[in-house]
Design a protein around this motif. Structure first.
Motif, PDB file in Angstrom:
ATOM      1  N   ASN A  71       4.708   7.227   0.777  1.00 41.95           N
ATOM      2  CA  ASN A  71       5.336   6.157   1.562  1.00 41.95           C
ATOM      3  C   ASN A  71       4.805   4.823   1.062  1.00 41.95           C
ATOM      4  OD1 ASN A  71       6.753   7.473   4.051  1.00 41.95           O
ATOM      5  ND2 ASN A  71       4.838   8.586   3.789  1.00 41.95           N
ATOM      6  N   MET A  72       5.549   3.757   1.324  1.00 40.36           N
ATOM      7  CA  MET A  72       5.097   2.421   0.933  1.00 40.36           C
ATOM      8  C   MET A  72       5.166   1.473   2.119  1.00 40.36           C
ATOM      9  SD  MET A  72       6.539  -0.326  -1.855  1.00 40.36           S
ATOM     10  CE  MET A  72       6.171   0.696  -3.262  1.00 40.36           C
ATOM     11  N   VAL A 121       0.854  -1.184   0.000  1.00 42.95           N
ATOM     12  CA  VAL A 121       0.000   0.000   0.000  1.00 42.95           C
ATOM     13  C   VAL A 121       0.891   1.234   0.000  1.00 42.95           C
ATOM     14  CG1 VAL A 121      -1.713   1.328   1.300  1.00 42.95           C
ATOM     15  CG2 VAL A 121      -1.820  -1.153   1.317  1.00 42.95           C
ATOM     16  N   GLU A 122       0.607   2.162  -0.905  1.00 45.53           N
ATOM     17  CA  GLU A 122       1.274   3.454  -0.860  1.00 45.53           C
ATOM     18  C   GLU A 122       0.287   4.480  -0.312  1.00 45.53           C
ATOM     19  OE1 GLU A 122       4.433   4.294  -4.108  1.00 45.53           O
ATOM     20  OE2 GLU A 122       2.743   3.280  -5.098  1.00 45.53           O
ATOM     21  N   TRP A 123       0.799   5.414   0.528  1.00 46.82           N
ATOM     22  CA  TRP A 123      -0.043   6.459   1.096  1.00 46.82           C
ATOM     23  C   TRP A 123       0.751   7.747   1.258  1.00 46.82           C
ATOM     24  CZ3 TRP A 123       2.897   3.621   4.381  1.00 46.82           C
ATOM     25  CH2 TRP A 123       3.497   4.277   5.441  1.00 46.82           C
ATOM     26  N   GLY A 154       0.639 -16.938   8.743  1.00 47.30           N
ATOM     27  CA  GLY A 154       0.356 -17.662   9.983  1.00 47.30           C
ATOM     28  C   GLY A 154       0.276 -16.678  11.130  1.00 47.30           C
ATOM     29  N   GLY A 155       0.969 -16.956  12.215  1.00 44.33           N
ATOM     30  CA  GLY A 155       0.942 -16.102  13.390  1.00 44.33           C
ATOM     31  C   GLY A 155       1.928 -14.950  13.374  1.00 44.33           C
ATOM     32  N   THR A 156       2.563 -14.696  12.231  1.00 44.05           N
ATOM     33  CA  THR A 156       3.558 -13.630  12.141  1.00 44.05           C
ATOM     34  C   THR A 156       3.080 -12.538  11.194  1.00 44.05           C
ATOM     35  OG1 THR A 156       5.344 -15.211  12.552  1.00 44.05           O
ATOM     36  CG2 THR A 156       5.964 -13.102  11.579  1.00 44.05           C
ATOM     37  N   ILE A 157       3.166 -11.290  11.666  1.00 45.43           N
ATOM     38  CA  ILE A 157       2.866 -10.116  10.833  1.00 45.43           C
ATOM     39  C   ILE A 157       4.128  -9.267  10.788  1.00 45.43           C
ATOM     40  CG2 ILE A 157       1.483  -8.024  10.585  1.00 45.43           C
ATOM     41  CD1 ILE A 157      -0.784  -9.496  12.097  1.00 45.43           C
ATOM     42  N   THR A 158       4.617  -9.012   9.567  1.00 40.78           N
ATOM     43  CA  THR A 158       5.845  -8.251   9.361  1.00 40.78           C
ATOM     44  C   THR A 158       5.523  -6.964   8.618  1.00 40.78           C
ATOM     45  OG1 THR A 158       7.070 -10.336   9.220  1.00 40.78           O
ATOM     46  CG2 THR A 158       8.175  -8.355   8.395  1.00 40.78           C
ATOM     47  N   LEU A 159       6.069  -5.837   9.106  1.00 40.24           N
ATOM     48  CA  LEU A 159       5.847  -4.537   8.481  1.00 40.24           C
ATOM     49  C   LEU A 159       7.155  -3.948   7.981  1.00 40.24           C
ATOM     50  CD1 LEU A 159       3.458  -2.750  11.019  1.00 40.24           C
ATOM     51  CD2 LEU A 159       2.869  -4.293   9.140  1.00 40.24           C
ATOM     52  N   LYS A 160       7.160  -3.568   6.710  1.00 42.60           N
ATOM     53  CA  LYS A 160       8.267  -2.805   6.133  1.00 42.60           C
ATOM     54  C   LYS A 160       7.702  -1.460   5.693  1.00 42.60           C
ATOM     55  CE  LYS A 160      10.892  -6.677   4.190  1.00 42.60           C
ATOM     56  NZ  LYS A 160      11.425  -7.249   2.929  1.00 42.60           N
ATOM     57  N   VAL A 161       8.421  -0.383   6.022  1.00 45.19           N
ATOM     58  CA  VAL A 161       8.054   0.955   5.578  1.00 45.19           C
ATOM     59  C   VAL A 161       9.187   1.462   4.690  1.00 45.19           C
ATOM     60  CG1 VAL A 161       7.530   3.322   6.282  1.00 45.19           C
ATOM     61  CG2 VAL A 161       6.668   1.404   7.640  1.00 45.19           C
ATOM     62  N   ASN A 162       8.827   1.785   3.453  1.00 45.35           N
ATOM     63  CA  ASN A 162       9.809   2.274   2.481  1.00 45.35           C
ATOM     64  C   ASN A 162      11.012   1.338   2.380  1.00 45.35           C
ATOM     65  OD1 ASN A 162       8.224   4.567   1.844  1.00 45.35           O
ATOM     66  ND2 ASN A 162       8.938   5.546   3.721  1.00 45.35           N
ATOM     67  N   GLY A 163      10.727   0.026   2.355  1.00 40.82           N
ATOM     68  CA  GLY A 163      11.749  -0.984   2.138  1.00 40.82           C
ATOM     69  C   GLY A 163      12.513  -1.449   3.359  1.00 40.82           C
ATOM     70  N   LYS A 164      12.259  -0.853   4.532  1.00 36.38           N
ATOM     71  CA  LYS A 164      12.989  -1.219   5.752  1.00 36.38           C
ATOM     72  C   LYS A 164      12.047  -1.899   6.739  1.00 36.38           C
ATOM     73  CE  LYS A 164      15.858   0.779   9.409  1.00 36.38           C
ATOM     74  NZ  LYS A 164      16.452   2.033   9.931  1.00 36.38           N
ATOM     75  N   GLU A 211       9.729   6.808   7.856  1.00 38.83           N
ATOM     76  CA  GLU A 211       8.625   7.478   7.185  1.00 38.83           C
ATOM     77  C   GLU A 211       9.124   8.771   6.539  1.00 38.83           C
ATOM     78  OE1 GLU A 211       4.273   9.015   8.775  1.00 38.83           O
ATOM     79  OE2 GLU A 211       5.508   7.730  10.034  1.00 38.83           O
ATOM     80  N   LYS A 212       8.568   9.105   5.380  1.00 44.46           N
ATOM     81  CA  LYS A 212       8.927  10.346   4.700  1.00 44.46           C
ATOM     82  C   LYS A 212       8.109  11.509   5.266  1.00 44.46           C
ATOM     83  CE  LYS A 212      10.159   7.898   0.482  1.00 44.46           C
ATOM     84  NZ  LYS A 212       9.806   7.672  -0.929  1.00 44.46           N
ATOM     85  N   GLU A 213       8.510  12.714   4.924  1.00 47.45           N
ATOM     86  CA  GLU A 213       7.806  13.916   5.386  1.00 47.45           C
ATOM     87  C   GLU A 213       6.360  13.902   4.900  1.00 47.45           C
ATOM     88  OE1 GLU A 213       8.943  16.451   7.379  1.00 47.45           O
ATOM     89  OE2 GLU A 213      10.690  15.154   7.657  1.00 47.45           O
ATOM     90  N   PRO A 214       5.414  14.447   5.693  1.00 50.14           N
ATOM     91  CA  PRO A 214       4.023  14.537   5.235  1.00 50.14           C
ATOM     92  C   PRO A 214       3.952  15.193   3.857  1.00 50.14           C
ATOM     93  CG  PRO A 214       4.173  15.153   7.541  1.00 50.14           C
ATOM     94  CD  PRO A 214       5.589  15.003   7.040  1.00 50.14           C
TER      95      PRO A 214
END
Length: 159
Positions: free
Chosen positions: A105-106, A19-21, A113-123, A98-101
């Motif tokens: 951002n992506m 998702v990009e926002w 399964g029981g794992t949720i992983t979050l990457k923001v802008n590739g990290k 996170e980038k400036e407002p």
């Protein structure tokens, strides 16, 4: 306005979501999120996990209405009886990316399964483990502030 969310018609349990926002340029950034595995009543903060999008907090993970998430005990916070989120669990991110407002951002969100992983802008900024993993709806949320979404790509993971 009004506060709420746009949800999928189908339920998903294991998936990768991109998702990009961005917050509308020239406006005050607000609060938003990507709601994952929504079950139960359709209320403002339903039983689900949330990948936080509030300005400055992208990468935080929440479990609302008793939705189980776990992770690093040094970062995990239990907040019983939250006004909107019920019995809430918070797992703050490990770093900021996170980038400036006003800039795009992506999020790359993987629920496996029981794992949720979050990457923001590739990290990679966060990973919750031992999460509830029912099939549920996925939603883009708005809690005030004009937000723009683009490139919403959902890929179910085979099990």
């Amino acid at each position: 306005k009004p506060h709420g969310y746009l949800a999928t018609e189908k339920n998903f349990d294991n998936f990768k979501l991109v998702v990009e926002w961005r917050w509308a340029p020239g406006t005050e950034p607000g609060n938003s999120g990507v709601l994952l595995r929504i079950t139960g009543d359709e209320i403002m903060l339903p039983k689900c996990a949330e990948a936080q999008v509030a300005s400055g907090k992208a990468g935080d993970i929440y479990g609302f209405q008793g939705f189980k998430i776990d992770g690093d005990p040094a970062r995990k916070k239990l907040i019983p009886g939250h006004k909107l989120g019920g019995d809430l669990t918070a797992l703050p991110k490990t770093a900021a990316n996170e980038k400036e407002p006003g800039q795009w951002n992506m999020y790359e969100i993987t629920a496996d399964g029981g794992t949720i992983t979050l990457k923001v802008n590739g990290k990679q900024l966060n990973q919750a483990t031992d999460c509830d993993c029912p099939a549920g709806k996925i939603a883009l949320q708005s809690e005030g502030g004009e937000i723009h979404f683009r490139t919403v790509r959902l890929t179910p993971l085979d099990k």
